[in-house]
Design an enzyme around this catalytic site. Structure first.
Site, PDB file in Angstrom:
ATOM      1  CB  THR A 103      -8.275   1.717   5.122  1.00  0.00           C
ATOM      2  OG1 THR A 103      -9.227   0.911   5.820  1.00  0.00           O
ATOM      3  CG2 THR A 103      -7.015   0.900   4.874  1.00  0.00           C
ATOM      4  CE  LYS A 178      -9.347  -2.776   6.499  1.00  0.00           C
ATOM      5  NZ  LYS A 178     -10.130  -1.542   6.363  1.00  0.00           N
ATOM      6  CE  LYS A 246      -8.325   3.358   0.313  1.00  0.00           C
ATOM      7  NZ  LYS A 246      -8.462   3.364   1.809  1.00  0.00           N
TER       8      LYS A 246
END
Length: 303
Positions: A103, A178, A246
């Site tokens: 990601t 995502k 994150k």
């Protein structure tokens, strides 16, 4: 032929963490020729003892001569360290495909796509959803950015650990999808945390309540799979708070560029900062309920 009906391919897998290790294991079990690399070499050796396959000493060694190289590491800098600094792109033969399951940012995906094309290789950004449990079961959802024809070539590889593979658009679109996923999950988990917290405060039979509301519009994967551990205060599993933060930082940076307003996601991120301050950086993301229950307990002790 692989176990799921695809063609056996020569595959490199770089990054054997809680997601990458099981994913690479599914590749080996499906009959692909797998070569692995991990920055902590002992983890790569342990993986090979469990699944077979070969261990490479460097990222470039892992990528040399393979059909597909898959990367699943921490963030943009980690990807660059492996793919550019570690020589993966240079080691890949012309026509080979680099797939990034990390990601990371859409900007990095577009950068790597351009680098790959310049050298006669192909690139897909392909972040995954489903968490550690999905990786272990081989039931991940993969969101893909890149050419449809390239995706078709690597489907026999992705199918080893994916339940759903969906092309979203050109390079970068997998990462953007995502971000959508993580923004949605942040709101769902906070809503579920507040709902369960309310049920506990009201003295309700939580199992009975969940049994009722989970059959209606309130149903979610998080409710079905996390309510029991949430009410028991068990969070030593699943997708870590620090990883979610994150991912949200990446989404916030993209929102600054595209003008999207994310007030709820930003508030939930602040709540996750509270969980980190409680010592929960590696707790599962469902630990948002812990800050609510701690506050309720403190009110009870003071009142």
């Amino acid at each position: 032929m692989s176990e799921r009906g695809g063609v056996r391919q020569r595959v490199a897998f770089l990054g054997l963490g809680v997601m990458g290790g099981p994913m690479a294991g599914h590749l080996a079990r499906a009959g692909h020729d797998v070569r692995v690399f991990n920055r902590t070499a002992s983890r790569a050796r342990a993986w090979a003892e469990q699944y077979g396959g070969a261990v490479a000493a460097t990222p470039a060694e892992a990528a040399a001569g393979v059909d597909v190289a898959l990367v699943c590491v921490g963030d943009d800098d980690d990807v660059r360290d492996v793919v550019v600094g570690g020589g993966v792109l240079d080691a890949l033969a012309p026509g080979a495909v680099l797939v990034d399951h990390t990601t990371a940012s859409a900007a990095l995906a577009r950068e790597l796509d351009a680098r790959a094309r310049a050298g006669g290789r192909a690139f897909l950004d392909a972040p995954v959803s489903g968490g550690q449990a999905g990786a272990e079961r081989g039931a991940l959802t993969v969101m893909v950015g890149g050419d449809e024809a390239v995706l078709a070539r690597v489907r026999p590889v992705l199918d080893a650990y994916a339940q759903t593979v969906r092309r979203i658009g050109p390079a970068g679109c997998g990462q953007l999808a995502k971000m959508v996923n993580q923004i949605a999950i942040a709101g769902v988990i906070e809503g579920l945390s507040e709902a369960l917290h309310f049920a506990l405060a009201a003295g309700l039979d939580v199992e009975a309540v969940v049994g009722a509301v989970s059959r209606g519009a309130a149903q979610s994967w998080q409710m079905e799979n996390r309510w029991q551990t949430m009410v028991r205060g068990e969070f030593e599993h699943g997708f870590a708070v620090e990883w979610m933060r994150k991912d949200l930082r990446i989404a916030f940076a993209e929102a600054e560029r595209n003008g999207a307003d994310l007030p709820v996601a930003r508030q939930v991120d602040a709540y996750y900062a509270d969980v980190e301050a409680m010592g929960g950086a590696r707790w599962d993301t469902s630990s948002l309920i812990a800050r609510l229950e701690r506050a309720r307990s403190a009110r009870g002790e003071n009142g």
